[in-house]
Design a protein around this motif. Structure first.
Motif, PDB file in Angstrom:
ATOM      1  N   PRO A  60      44.177  36.103  43.194  1.00 57.54           N
ATOM      2  CA  PRO A  60      44.908  37.162  42.491  1.00 57.54           C
ATOM      3  C   PRO A  60      44.125  37.731  41.302  1.00 57.54           C
ATOM      4  O   PRO A  60      44.170  38.935  41.046  1.00 57.54           O
ATOM      5  CB  PRO A  60      46.191  36.467  42.027  1.00 57.54           C
ATOM      6  CG  PRO A  60      46.404  35.369  43.018  1.00 57.54           C
ATOM      7  CD  PRO A  60      45.005  34.894  43.359  1.00 57.54           C
ATOM      8  N   LYS A  61      43.388  36.889  40.578  1.00 61.49           N
ATOM      9  CA  LYS A  61      42.598  37.368  39.444  1.00 61.49           C
ATOM     10  C   LYS A  61      41.448  38.259  39.900  1.00 61.49           C
ATOM     11  O   LYS A  61      41.125  39.254  39.255  1.00 61.49           O
ATOM     12  CB  LYS A  61      42.072  36.196  38.619  1.00 61.49           C
ATOM     13  CG  LYS A  61      43.164  35.495  37.838  1.00 61.49           C
ATOM     14  CD  LYS A  61      42.613  34.355  37.021  1.00 61.49           C
ATOM     15  CE  LYS A  61      43.721  33.673  36.226  1.00 61.49           C
ATOM     16  NZ  LYS A  61      43.215  32.603  35.368  1.00 61.49           N
ATOM     17  N   GLN A  62      40.823  37.900  41.017  1.00 63.55           N
ATOM     18  CA  GLN A  62      39.748  38.747  41.566  1.00 63.55           C
ATOM     19  C   GLN A  62      40.322  40.093  42.006  1.00 63.55           C
ATOM     20  O   GLN A  62      39.729  41.140  41.743  1.00 63.55           O
ATOM     21  CB  GLN A  62      39.069  38.053  42.747  1.00 63.55           C
ATOM     22  CG  GLN A  62      38.241  36.857  42.351  1.00 63.55           C
ATOM     23  CD  GLN A  62      37.793  36.047  43.559  1.00 63.55           C
ATOM     24  OE1 GLN A  62      38.208  36.292  44.691  1.00 63.55           O
ATOM     25  NE2 GLN A  62      36.951  35.060  43.311  1.00 63.55           N
ATOM     26  N   TRP A  63      41.472  40.045  42.674  1.00 60.90           N
ATOM     27  CA  TRP A  63      42.107  41.284  43.127  1.00 60.90           C
ATOM     28  C   TRP A  63      42.461  42.170  41.939  1.00 60.90           C
ATOM     29  O   TRP A  63      42.241  43.378  41.967  1.00 60.90           O
ATOM     30  CB  TRP A  63      43.355  40.973  43.961  1.00 60.90           C
ATOM     31  CG  TRP A  63      43.939  42.219  44.557  1.00 60.90           C
ATOM     32  CD1 TRP A  63      44.969  42.964  44.067  1.00 60.90           C
ATOM     33  CD2 TRP A  63      43.485  42.891  45.728  1.00 60.90           C
ATOM     34  NE1 TRP A  63      45.202  44.049  44.871  1.00 60.90           N
ATOM     35  CE2 TRP A  63      44.300  44.030  45.900  1.00 60.90           C
ATOM     36  CE3 TRP A  63      42.478  42.637  46.647  1.00 60.90           C
ATOM     37  CZ2 TRP A  63      44.129  44.921  46.964  1.00 60.90           C
ATOM     38  CZ3 TRP A  63      42.316  43.527  47.714  1.00 60.90           C
ATOM     39  CH2 TRP A  63      43.134  44.645  47.850  1.00 60.90           C
ATOM     40  N   GLU A  64      43.007  41.571  40.891  1.00 60.02           N
ATOM     41  CA  GLU A  64      43.379  42.324  39.685  1.00 60.02           C
ATOM     42  C   GLU A  64      42.152  43.003  39.074  1.00 60.02           C
ATOM     43  O   GLU A  64      42.200  44.183  38.710  1.00 60.02           O
ATOM     44  CB  GLU A  64      44.026  41.379  38.674  1.00 60.02           C
ATOM     45  CG  GLU A  64      44.385  42.043  37.349  1.00 60.02           C
ATOM     46  CD  GLU A  64      44.881  41.051  36.304  1.00 60.02           C
ATOM     47  OE1 GLU A  64      45.720  41.467  35.485  1.00 60.02           O
ATOM     48  OE2 GLU A  64      44.424  39.882  36.293  1.00 60.02           O
ATOM     49  N   ALA A  65      41.046  42.278  38.972  1.00 62.75           N
ATOM     50  CA  ALA A  65      39.824  42.841  38.406  1.00 62.75           C
ATOM     51  C   ALA A  65      39.283  43.965  39.283  1.00 62.75           C
ATOM     52  O   ALA A  65      38.864  45.021  38.783  1.00 62.75           O
ATOM     53  CB  ALA A  65      38.769  41.752  38.224  1.00 62.75           C
TER      54      ALA A  65
END
Length: 124
Positions: A60-65
């Protein structure tokens, strides 16, 4: 009934091999009032015109970035934003946002080639 009054349905089908394309056009030509048009502007099958990739391995953090980078124009040329701005928006360091983007990009590239080659990541 005039042509403008008639209901129309447009169907787009992506077919990559010549025999299947011809069979599809032949089938559609057999239907009354149907028109089949072959778009030969493709890339001569060097790579597929459309693919589906699985992004389950992305965090999720990679997707957000990745989403923020796209929204703010990081991937445009020239760039409309930089890593410092992305880091500030995400409240993380520049190196952390850079790492997240690299990891997300690697996941997408791996998924892209896996979907086009028919292999999975365990075969490497």
């Amino acid at each position: 009934m005039t042509d403008t009054e008639r209901e129309q349905l447009r169907v787009t089908v992506t077919v990559t091999d010549g025999d299947s394309i011809q069979q599809l056009i032949d089938c559609v030509d057999d239907v009354v009032d149907a028109e089949a048009v072959a778009d030969r502007s493709s890339n001569s099958n060097e790579y597929p015109a459309a693919i589906s990739i699985d992004v389950d391995e992305m965090t999720p953090k990679q997707w957000e970035a990745l989403e923020l980078a796209d929204d703010l124009g990081y991937y445009e040329r020239p760039r409309r934003t930089d890593l410092e701005t992305l880091a500030s928006e995400l409240s993380i360091s520049k190196s952390a946002v850079s790492q997240r983007l690299r990891a997300a990009e690697a996941t997408l590239i791996r998924a892209l080639f896996e979907s086009t080659s028919g292999r999975d990541s365990t075969e490497q």
